[in-house]
Design a protein around this motif. Structure first.
Motif, short mmCIF file in Angstrom:
data_model
loop_
_atom_site.label_atom_id
_atom_site.label_comp_id
_atom_site.label_asym_id
_atom_site.label_seq_id
_atom_site.Cartn_x
_atom_site.Cartn_y
_atom_site.Cartn_z
N TRP A 219 10.47 1.86 -6.65
CA TRP A 219 9.79 2.74 -5.73
C TRP A 219 8.44 2.14 -4.99
O TRP A 219 8.31 1.94 -3.82
CB TRP A 219 9.33 4.20 -6.25
CG TRP A 219 8.95 5.12 -5.01
CD1 TRP A 219 9.60 5.88 -4.39
CD2 TRP A 219 7.58 5.29 -4.48
NE1 TRP A 219 8.88 6.66 -3.35
CE2 TRP A 219 7.55 6.23 -3.60
CE3 TRP A 219 6.51 4.56 -5.01
CZ2 TRP A 219 6.56 6.72 -2.90
CZ3 TRP A 219 5.24 4.99 -4.38
CH2 TRP A 219 5.34 6.09 -3.10
N TRP A 220 7.73 1.65 -6.01
CA TRP A 220 6.11 0.81 -5.54
C TRP A 220 6.68 -0.11 -4.78
O TRP A 220 6.12 -0.47 -3.63
CB TRP A 220 5.60 0.65 -6.88
CG TRP A 220 4.84 1.81 -7.46
CD1 TRP A 220 4.91 2.32 -8.59
CD2 TRP A 220 3.88 2.41 -6.54
NE1 TRP A 220 4.10 3.26 -8.75
CE2 TRP A 220 3.26 3.57 -7.62
CE3 TRP A 220 3.15 2.51 -5.53
CZ2 TRP A 220 2.32 4.56 -7.48
CZ3 TRP A 220 2.23 3.58 -5.47
CH2 TRP A 220 1.77 4.24 -6.03
N TYR B 37 7.64 1.06 -1.46
CA TYR B 37 6.61 1.66 -0.66
C TYR B 37 5.51 0.39 -0.23
O TYR B 37 5.16 0.49 1.04
CB TYR B 37 5.85 2.36 -1.76
CG TYR B 37 4.40 3.04 -1.33
CD1 TYR B 37 4.38 4.00 -0.22
CD2 TYR B 37 3.19 2.45 -1.82
CE1 TYR B 37 3.09 4.55 0.02
CE2 TYR B 37 2.14 3.00 -1.47
CZ TYR B 37 1.91 4.01 -0.20
OH TYR B 37 0.88 4.54 -0.22
N ARG B 38 5.35 -0.61 -0.98
CA ARG B 38 4.58 -1.77 -0.53
C ARG B 38 5.23 -2.39 0.56
O ARG B 38 4.72 -2.71 1.58
CB ARG B 38 4.39 -2.80 -1.63
CG ARG B 38 3.22 -3.67 -1.32
CD ARG B 38 3.18 -4.94 -2.23
NE ARG B 38 2.17 -6.01 -1.80
CZ ARG B 38 2.42 -6.76 -0.55
NH1 ARG B 38 3.67 -6.56 -0.04
NH2 ARG B 38 1.67 -7.59 -0.30
N ARG C 239 7.33 -1.02 3.02
CA ARG C 239 7.20 -0.27 4.10
C ARG C 239 5.72 -0.44 4.71
O ARG C 239 5.61 -0.43 5.98
CB ARG C 239 7.55 1.23 3.50
CG ARG C 239 7.45 2.23 4.78
CD ARG C 239 8.13 3.43 4.69
NE ARG C 239 7.66 3.97 3.30
CZ ARG C 239 6.91 5.02 2.90
NH1 ARG C 239 6.79 5.89 4.03
NH2 ARG C 239 6.34 5.67 1.87
#
Length: 193
Positions: free
Chosen positions: A175-176, A179-180, A182
């Motif tokens: 997920w991280w 997220y990064r 994105r």
């Protein structure tokens, strides 16, 4: 909670946040210069030790012999921002605890309106009160705890307000990473406008 107690609590919260950033790291990792200006975890602790000793000792006419060399004009630039090979982690942590004792005694013994003088500040601003200095040091401690947040994340990925995270979403590494990615794309899109 009165103002003095509130400020003391805020200072202690910042101190503890900074110290946990060293937990579990090797001697190398606490000393690693992680930015172009050499910011490192143990150096932040050493720096804040002398900050507290200086602001809560000589500023209020309370001698602290240990801090006197750090107030000298001929000190090497940034000497307080790193630990020498001869200074162990335990040495620096003990220094920080001694600084806490200086601060805590000054805060306990003086009223918030107690006058002081910060000799290294511009002459127009040197006259201060304990309240002003407490606010200043709380801000500086939290500022450097924020630096430690970033440095620790760069060292081994550990992040958050306290040990175990505490204030970050409970998500996995994938997920991280997404997220990064994105955020990187948003930055590129915004730069292209």
């Amino acid at each position: 909670m009165d103002a003095k107690t509130s400020l003391r609590h805020a200072l202690q919260t910042g101190r503890e946040a900074l110290l946990w950033k060293l937990e579990g790291l090797t001697g190398y990792d606490v000393r690693r210069p992680m930015t172009p200006t050499g910011t490192n975890l143990l150096g932040l602790v050493k720096h804040l030790s002398y900050v507290e000793m200086g602001y809560f000792g000589p500023t209020f006419g309370r001698p602290v012999p240990e801090v006197e060399p750090w107030l000298a004009d001929d000190l090497e630039p940034n000497a307080d921002m790193w630990a020498t090979a001869g200074e162990s982690r335990d040495d620096v942590l003990a220094l920080y605890r001694r600084a806490w004792a200086v601060t805590d005694a000054t805060v306990a013994e003086l009223p918030l309106d107690a006058p002081g003088e910060v000799s290294w500040w511009h002459p127009d601003r040197r006259a201060v009160t304990l309240h002003q200095v407490l606010v200043h040091v709380v801000a500086e401690t939290h500022r450097h705890a924020g630096h430690a947040d970033v440095v620790r994340e760069m060292v081994d990925g550990a992040a958050g307000l306290r040990s175990g995270g505490g204030n970050l979403p409970e998500v996995d590494a994938a997920w991280w990473s997404g997220y990064r990615d994105r955020l990187e794309q948003v930055a590129r899109d915004a730069a292209g406008r």
